[in-house]
Design an enzyme around this catalytic site. Structure first.
Site, PDB file in Angstrom:
ATOM      1  N   GLY A  19       0.872  -1.053  -0.147  1.00  0.00           N
ATOM      2  CA  GLY A  19      -0.077  -0.010  -0.106  1.00  0.00           C
ATOM      3  C   GLY A  19       0.891   1.363   0.076  1.00  0.00           C
ATOM      4  N   ARG A  33       0.901  -5.263  -5.195  1.00  0.00           N
ATOM      5  CA  ARG A  33       1.214  -6.177  -4.120  1.00  0.00           C
ATOM      6  C   ARG A  33       1.361  -7.332  -5.002  1.00  0.00           C
ATOM      7  NH1 ARG A  33      -0.777  -4.037   0.912  1.00  0.00           N
ATOM      8  NH2 ARG A  33      -2.411  -2.678   0.474  1.00  0.00           N
ATOM      9  N   ASP A  46       5.387  -4.726   5.967  1.00  0.00           N
ATOM     10  CA  ASP A  46       6.083  -5.773   6.518  1.00  0.00           C
ATOM     11  C   ASP A  46       6.051  -6.958   5.394  1.00  0.00           C
ATOM     12  OD1 ASP A  46       3.222  -5.961   6.901  1.00  0.00           O
ATOM     13  OD2 ASP A  46       3.298  -6.820   8.929  1.00  0.00           O
ATOM     14  N   THR A  85       4.085   2.951   5.632  1.00  0.00           N
ATOM     15  CA  THR A  85       2.904   2.260   5.671  1.00  0.00           C
ATOM     16  C   THR A  85       2.031   3.408   6.616  1.00  0.00           C
ATOM     17  OG1 THR A  85       1.225   0.622   6.740  1.00  0.00           O
ATOM     18  CG2 THR A  85       3.320   0.783   7.377  1.00  0.00           C
ATOM     19  N   ASP A 103      -0.266   2.550   8.239  1.00  0.00           N
ATOM     20  CA  ASP A 103      -0.948   1.761   9.423  1.00  0.00           C
ATOM     21  C   ASP A 103       0.198   1.804  10.779  1.00  0.00           C
ATOM     22  OD1 ASP A 103      -2.902   0.984   7.809  1.00  0.00           O
ATOM     23  OD2 ASP A 103      -2.287  -0.894   7.948  1.00  0.00           O
ATOM     24  N   ASP A 120       2.272   0.066  11.554  1.00  0.00           N
ATOM     25  CA  ASP A 120       2.133  -1.177  12.219  1.00  0.00           C
ATOM     26  C   ASP A 120       3.692  -2.225  12.029  1.00  0.00           C
ATOM     27  OD1 ASP A 120       1.976  -1.738   9.586  1.00  0.00           O
ATOM     28  OD2 ASP A 120       0.333  -3.132   9.598  1.00  0.00           O
ATOM     29  N   ARG A 158      -5.882  -2.704   9.405  1.00  0.00           N
ATOM     30  CA  ARG A 158      -6.305  -3.960   9.196  1.00  0.00           C
ATOM     31  C   ARG A 158      -5.987  -4.767  10.461  1.00  0.00           C
ATOM     32  NH1 ARG A 158      -4.043  -5.867   3.671  1.00  0.00           N
ATOM     33  NH2 ARG A 158      -2.399  -4.853   4.838  1.00  0.00           N
TER      34      ARG A 158
HETATM   35  O1  F6P Z   1      -1.585  -1.269   4.881  1.00  0.00           O
HETATM   36  C1  F6P Z   1      -2.032  -0.255   4.485  1.00  0.00           C
HETATM   37  C2  F6P Z   1      -3.666  -0.320   4.190  1.00  0.00           C
HETATM   38  O2  F6P Z   1      -3.921   1.087   3.785  1.00  0.00           O
HETATM   39  C3  F6P Z   1      -4.575  -0.870   5.497  1.00  0.00           C
HETATM   40  O3  F6P Z   1      -4.746  -0.096   6.581  1.00  0.00           O
HETATM   41  C4  F6P Z   1      -5.731  -1.364   4.637  1.00  0.00           C
HETATM   42  O4  F6P Z   1      -6.319  -2.359   5.212  1.00  0.00           O
HETATM   43  C5  F6P Z   1      -5.035  -1.736   3.280  1.00  0.00           C
HETATM   44  O5  F6P Z   1      -3.799  -1.059   2.907  1.00  0.00           O
HETATM   45  C6  F6P Z   1      -6.116  -1.416   1.867  1.00  0.00           C
HETATM   46  O6  F6P Z   1      -5.353  -2.018   1.049  1.00  0.00           O
HETATM   47  P1  F6P Z   1      -5.735  -1.857  -0.548  1.00  0.00           P
HETATM   48  O7  F6P Z   1      -5.494  -0.463  -1.157  1.00  0.00           O
HETATM   49  O8  F6P Z   1      -4.962  -3.053  -1.335  1.00  0.00           O
HETATM   50  O9  F6P Z   1      -7.253  -2.114  -0.528  1.00  0.00           O
END
Ligand code: F6P
Length: 319
Positions: free
Chosen positions: A11, A72, A103, A125, A127, A129, A171
């Site tokens: 992300g 991804r 991660d 990120t 998050d 995290d 998440r």
């Molecule tokens: O990891 C960052 C994040 O923004 C999370 O908070 C969220 O759940 C996820 O990515 C969303 O991913 P995508 O943009 O692939 O839907």
């Protein structure tokens, strides 16, 4: 080390561009050729690689997103996929790689290091995290985006005397919910790290209403469940008029804050310094405002710790 590659993966997060700029300029400063790999590990497999110059990263420090784009990539999790990536690194003579991401991206960096290609992970990120760093690139900007949205919601919530459930990203980690909840005086904050007590949430709402509060804010981290489900349950249990806002991907965009730009600039440069020193398989981070680096495997084996004292404080202040 004469040639270094840089990619962003997973992300995106505001501040990634500032990190790319830092890696590129730091390499050029040290007379090292630097290559941008587009679309993360997928671009590495596909050979989507271009040499970067000083001007390649001009006018990006203030921009959200990532100029190298991101993906991804499932293929890179397989030995065959990784071999294709390694073939591309060999073809371009790239001797070290800076991976900016979360991660999942660090796992790829670890595997490449094991295969003999020194990698350094830079935590990017929203998050927050990633273990062994106090902050990740993008977190601060996301907080400010959420705060701005909640402040606006407050205006209309007060006018209509409504309860608002606001679902934020995260998440597996409740950092965005916790920090924005504390910053905005939310009545309750629901995060994956703490089992919620629904009765307590309802109690607080009722108490506040009886005291004459004109609105209430409940923050729900997406990892806990759907904001819409909580909204319905709260309305059913309290009869207070309740609305739900899911902030979604607005949290991932926007111009990075000064904090994120500075953090990204420091971490990107530090990653290059480590590669120059011959270090590999490390992640860079910031702890107690000091730049640090840790073994990527150690980082991946650890779990990010949310500040539970802050959670306790948020409860104490929203009596
Ligand atoms: O990891 C960052 C994040 O923004 C999370 O908070 C969220 O759940 C996820 O990515 C969303 O991913 P995508 O943009 O692939 O839907």
């Amino acid at each position: 080390m004469k040639k270094i590659g840089v990619l962003t993966s997973g992300g995106d997060a505001p501040g990634m561009n500032a990190a790319i700029r830092s890696v590129v300029r730091k390499c050029i400063y040290h007379d090292i050729e630097v290559y941008g790999i587009y679309y993360g590990y997928q671009g590495l497999i596909d050979g989507n690689i271009e040499k970067m110059e000083i001007g390649s990263v001009g006018d990006i420090i203030q921009r959200g997103g990532t100029m190298l784009y991101t993906a991804r990539c499932e293929d890179f999790k397989t030995p065959e996929g990784r071999q294709k990536g390694i073939d591309q690194l060999e073809k371009h003579g790239i001797e070290g790689l800076v991976v900016i991401g979360g991660d999942g991206s660090f796992m790829g960096a670890k595997k490449l290091t094991e295969a003999g290609y020194p990698c350094i992970g830079v935590p990017g990120t929203i998050d927050n995290d990633i273990p062994m760093t106090d902050f990740t690139i993008g977190f601060d900007t996301a907080l400010n985006t959420v705060i701005d949205a909640i402040d606006k919601i407050r205006d209309t919530a007060t006018s209509h005397e409504r309860t608002y459930v606001i679902e934020v990203m995260g998440r597996d980690a409740g950092d965005i919910a916790l920090w924005t909840g504390l910053a905005d005086g939310a009545e309750s904050i629901l995060i994956p790290e703490v089992d919620d007590n629904f009765e307590d949430i309802i109690e607080r709402l009722k108490r506040g209403h009886e005291r004459g509060k004109r609105h209430s804010i409940i923050i729900v981290a997406e990892g806990v469940g759907s904001g819409f489900d909580y909204g319905q349950r709260i309305q059913d249990a309290t009869s207070l008029e309740t609305r739900v806002t899911v902030l979604g991907h607005t949290q991932r965009g926007g111009s990075p804050t000064a904090f994120d730009r500075v953090l990204a600039s420091r971490l990107g440069a530090q990653a290059v310094d480590l590669l120059i020193k011959g270090k590999a398989g490390r992640m860079v981070g910031i702890q107690n405002n000091q730049l640090v680096d840790h073994d990527i495997i150690e980082a991946l084996n650890n779990k990010h710790q949310l500040d539970l004292d802050m959670y306790k404080l948020s409860k104490e202040l929203s009596i």
